[in-house]
Design a protein around this motif. Structure first.
Motif, PDB file in Angstrom:
ATOM      1  N   SER A 148      10.856  45.805  54.888  1.00 26.63           N
ATOM      2  CA  SER A 148      12.074  45.828  54.086  1.00 26.63           C
ATOM      3  C   SER A 148      12.492  44.407  53.720  1.00 26.63           C
ATOM      4  CB  SER A 148      13.180  46.515  54.876  1.00 26.63           C
ATOM      5  OG  SER A 148      14.379  46.518  54.155  1.00 26.63           O
ATOM      6  N   GLY A 149      12.845  44.244  52.471  1.00 23.62           N
ATOM      7  CA  GLY A 149      13.206  42.918  51.977  1.00 23.62           C
ATOM      8  C   GLY A 149      12.034  42.158  51.390  1.00 23.62           C
ATOM      9  N   GLY A 150      10.853  42.691  51.572  1.00 22.25           N
ATOM     10  CA  GLY A 150       9.645  42.031  51.095  1.00 22.25           C
ATOM     11  C   GLY A 150       9.375  42.300  49.623  1.00 22.25           C
ATOM     12  N   THR A 151       8.217  41.830  49.198  1.00 26.75           N
ATOM     13  CA  THR A 151       7.826  41.911  47.796  1.00 26.75           C
ATOM     14  C   THR A 151       6.541  42.714  47.650  1.00 26.75           C
ATOM     15  OG1 THR A 151       8.842  39.781  47.304  1.00 26.75           O
ATOM     16  CG2 THR A 151       7.159  40.552  45.771  1.00 26.75           C
ATOM     17  N   LEU A 152       6.498  43.480  46.586  1.00 25.93           N
ATOM     18  CA  LEU A 152       5.354  44.324  46.272  1.00 25.93           C
ATOM     19  C   LEU A 152       4.693  43.819  45.002  1.00 25.93           C
ATOM     20  CD1 LEU A 152       3.768  47.090  46.402  1.00 25.93           C
ATOM     21  CD2 LEU A 152       5.598  47.994  44.982  1.00 25.93           C
ATOM     22  N   ARG A 153       3.374  43.796  45.017  1.00 22.74           N
ATOM     23  CA  ARG A 153       2.621  43.454  43.809  1.00 22.74           C
ATOM     24  C   ARG A 153       1.509  44.466  43.618  1.00 22.74           C
ATOM     25  NH1 ARG A 153       3.579  38.677  46.473  1.00 22.74           N
ATOM     26  NH2 ARG A 153       4.858  37.135  45.367  1.00 22.74           N
ATOM     27  N   LEU A 154       1.559  45.125  42.489  1.00 19.26           N
ATOM     28  CA  LEU A 154       0.545  46.111  42.148  1.00 19.26           C
ATOM     29  C   LEU A 154      -0.152  45.699  40.861  1.00 19.26           C
ATOM     30  CD1 LEU A 154       2.540  49.441  42.670  1.00 19.26           C
ATOM     31  CD2 LEU A 154       1.112  48.243  44.320  1.00 19.26           C
ATOM     32  N   SER A 155      -1.399  46.110  40.752  1.00 20.17           N
ATOM     33  CA  SER A 155      -2.122  45.894  39.506  1.00 20.17           C
ATOM     34  C   SER A 155      -2.876  47.159  39.145  1.00 20.17           C
ATOM     35  CB  SER A 155      -3.084  44.714  39.618  1.00 20.17           C
ATOM     36  OG  SER A 155      -4.134  45.012  40.523  1.00 20.17           O
ATOM     37  N   CYS A 156      -3.096  47.329  37.861  1.00 22.28           N
ATOM     38  CA  CYS A 156      -3.826  48.489  37.365  1.00 22.28           C
ATOM     39  C   CYS A 156      -4.692  48.021  36.197  1.00 22.28           C
ATOM     40  CB  CYS A 156      -2.868  49.573  36.922  1.00 22.28           C
ATOM     41  SG  CYS A 156      -3.663  50.962  36.094  1.00 22.28           S
TER      42      CYS A 156
ATOM     43  N   ASN B 272      -1.713  41.886  30.970  1.00 23.58           N
ATOM     44  CA  ASN B 272      -2.737  40.951  30.526  1.00 23.58           C
ATOM     45  C   ASN B 272      -3.561  41.697  29.488  1.00 23.58           C
ATOM     46  OD1 ASN B 272      -5.242  39.554  30.229  1.00 23.58           O
ATOM     47  ND2 ASN B 272      -4.847  38.476  32.147  1.00 23.58           N
ATOM     48  N   HIS B 273      -3.331  41.366  28.220  1.00 24.95           N
ATOM     49  CA  HIS B 273      -3.968  42.134  27.160  1.00 24.95           C
ATOM     50  C   HIS B 273      -5.478  41.929  27.156  1.00 24.95           C
ATOM     51  CE1 HIS B 273      -0.179  43.420  25.654  1.00 24.95           C
ATOM     52  NE2 HIS B 273       0.245  42.194  25.427  1.00 24.95           N
ATOM     53  N   ALA B 274      -5.906  40.749  27.512  1.00 21.90           N
ATOM     54  CA  ALA B 274      -7.346  40.470  27.501  1.00 21.90           C
ATOM     55  C   ALA B 274      -8.092  41.274  28.558  1.00 21.90           C
ATOM     56  CB  ALA B 274      -7.577  38.976  27.712  1.00 21.90           C
ATOM     57  N   ARG B 275      -7.404  41.588  29.634  1.00 29.62           N
ATOM     58  CA  ARG B 275      -8.044  42.311  30.749  1.00 29.62           C
ATOM     59  C   ARG B 275      -7.619  43.768  30.827  1.00 29.62           C
ATOM     60  NH1 ARG B 275      -8.049  37.962  35.810  1.00 29.62           N
ATOM     61  NH2 ARG B 275      -9.208  36.323  34.721  1.00 29.62           N
ATOM     62  N   TYR B 276      -6.818  44.234  29.865  1.00 33.79           N
ATOM     63  CA  TYR B 276      -6.337  45.631  29.884  1.00 33.79           C
ATOM     64  C   TYR B 276      -5.713  45.956  31.240  1.00 33.79           C
ATOM     65  CZ  TYR B 276      -9.315  46.317  25.720  1.00 33.79           C
ATOM     66  OH  TYR B 276      -9.909  46.214  24.490  1.00 33.79           O
ATOM     67  N   THR B 277      -4.919  45.057  31.727  1.00 31.09           N
ATOM     68  CA  THR B 277      -4.350  45.200  33.064  1.00 31.09           C
ATOM     69  C   THR B 277      -2.829  45.108  33.012  1.00 31.09           C
ATOM     70  OG1 THR B 277      -6.330  44.246  34.080  1.00 31.09           O
ATOM     71  CG2 THR B 277      -4.322  44.240  35.400  1.00 31.09           C
ATOM     72  N   VAL B 278      -2.192  45.917  33.815  1.00 34.79           N
ATOM     73  CA  VAL B 278      -0.743  45.879  33.938  1.00 34.79           C
ATOM     74  C   VAL B 278      -0.387  45.574  35.388  1.00 34.79           C
ATOM     75  CG1 VAL B 278      -0.581  48.393  34.313  1.00 34.79           C
ATOM     76  CG2 VAL B 278       1.403  47.122  33.474  1.00 34.79           C
ATOM     77  N   TYR B 279       0.648  44.767  35.558  1.00 40.19           N
ATOM     78  CA  TYR B 279       1.081  44.338  36.878  1.00 40.19           C
ATOM     79  C   TYR B 279       2.528  44.750  37.113  1.00 40.19           C
ATOM     80  CZ  TYR B 279      -2.914  41.231  36.164  1.00 40.19           C
ATOM     81  OH  TYR B 279      -4.163  40.732  35.899  1.00 40.19           O
ATOM     82  N   LEU B 280       2.813  45.015  38.374  1.00 43.59           N
ATOM     83  CA  LEU B 280       4.190  45.301  38.758  1.00 43.59           C
ATOM     84  C   LEU B 280       4.533  44.451  39.962  1.00 43.59           C
ATOM     85  CD1 LEU B 280       6.774  47.102  38.500  1.00 43.59           C
ATOM     86  CD2 LEU B 280       5.737  48.546  40.256  1.00 43.59           C
ATOM     87  N   GLN B 281       5.623  43.764  39.875  1.00 44.31           N
ATOM     88  CA  GLN B 281       6.149  43.039  41.028  1.00 44.31           C
ATOM     89  C   GLN B 281       7.553  43.535  41.303  1.00 44.31           C
ATOM     90  OE1 GLN B 281       5.322  38.835  41.626  1.00 44.31           O
ATOM     91  NE2 GLN B 281       7.463  38.457  42.110  1.00 44.31           N
ATOM     92  N   MET B 282       7.806  43.883  42.550  1.00 47.97           N
ATOM     93  CA  MET B 282       9.131  44.339  42.968  1.00 47.97           C
ATOM     94  C   MET B 282       9.559  43.563  44.188  1.00 47.97           C
ATOM     95  SD  MET B 282       9.185  48.486  42.592  1.00 47.97           S
ATOM     96  CE  MET B 282      10.494  48.534  43.799  1.00 47.97           C
ATOM     97  N   SER B 283      10.787  43.109  44.166  1.00 48.82           N
ATOM     98  CA  SER B 283      11.301  42.329  45.283  1.00 48.82           C
ATOM     99  C   SER B 283      12.387  43.108  46.013  1.00 48.82           C
ATOM    100  CB  SER B 283      11.864  41.005  44.762  1.00 48.82           C
ATOM    101  OG  SER B 283      12.921  41.245  43.852  1.00 48.82           O
ATOM    102  N   ASN B 284      12.774  42.577  47.159  1.00 46.47           N
ATOM    103  CA  ASN B 284      13.825  43.183  47.967  1.00 46.47           C
ATOM    104  C   ASN B 284      13.565  44.680  48.191  1.00 46.47           C
ATOM    105  OD1 ASN B 284      16.178  43.311  49.496  1.00 46.47           O
ATOM    106  ND2 ASN B 284      17.473  43.698  47.701  1.00 46.47           N
ATOM    107  N   LEU B 285      12.362  44.983  48.626  1.00 46.66           N
ATOM    108  CA  LEU B 285      11.993  46.374  48.827  1.00 46.66           C
ATOM    109  C   LEU B 285      12.843  47.020  49.906  1.00 46.66           C
ATOM    110  CD1 LEU B 285       8.133  46.083  48.593  1.00 46.66           C
ATOM    111  CD2 LEU B 285       9.617  47.307  47.029  1.00 46.66           C
ATOM    112  N   GLN B 286      13.125  48.294  49.692  1.00 45.69           N
ATOM    113  CA  GLN B 286      13.900  49.073  50.645  1.00 45.69           C
ATOM    114  C   GLN B 286      13.084  50.294  51.075  1.00 45.69           C
ATOM    115  OE1 GLN B 286      16.908  47.808  51.698  1.00 45.69           O
ATOM    116  NE2 GLN B 286      16.310  46.104  50.337  1.00 45.69           N
ATOM    117  N   VAL B 287      13.508  50.888  52.157  1.00 43.68           N
ATOM    118  CA  VAL B 287      12.810  52.070  52.652  1.00 43.68           C
ATOM    119  C   VAL B 287      12.736  53.144  51.566  1.00 43.68           C
ATOM    120  CG1 VAL B 287      12.908  53.938  54.341  1.00 43.68           C
ATOM    121  CG2 VAL B 287      13.408  51.591  55.051  1.00 43.68           C
TER     122      VAL B 287
END
Length: 111
Positions: free
Chosen positions: A14-22, A72-87
């Motif tokens: 909790s309170g941490g950061t999440l980084r996802l890629s697709c 990232n259009h060149a890599r056909y990739t989408v990223y998500l960053q979320m901060s202050n994560l909660q339960v």
């Protein structure tokens, strides 16, 4: 056939950061719409964030101010960053690229 590879889920304090890629493959043109949705147990799937090809972004109410989506259009990739994560952010997170869904990546937040 579109293939989506999602990365970055896991256990986060909790309170941490999440980084996802697709990353999307099997497509010939940059997708119009790329984004992230999530589904928690017993709840409906909801928008986390999405971004159109032109850069317009939309965020779900529950993540406003905590999430940032990029592409990232060149890599056909989408990223998500979320901060202050909660339960309450614990859910299966799904990538969506135009009409195609990824298999999902589990994010679990502990206090």
């Amino acid at each position: 056939q579109v293939q989506l590879v999602e990365e970055g889920g896991g256990l986060v304090q909790s309170g941490g950061t999440l980084r996802l890629s697709c990353a999307a493959s099997g497509i010939r043109f940059n997708p119009y719409d790329m984004g992230w949705y999530r589904e928690a147990p017993g709840k409906s799937r909801e928008l986390v964030a999405r971004m159109e090809l032109g850069g317009k972004a939309e965020y779900g109410d529950s993540v406003q101010g905590r999430a940032t989506i990029t592409r990232n259009h060149a890599r056909y990739t989408v990223y998500l960053q979320m901060s202050n994560l909660q339960v309450e952010d614990t859910a299966m997170y799904y990538c969506k690229v135009d009409g195609a869904w990824g298999r999902g990546t589990q994010v679990s937040v502990y206090s």
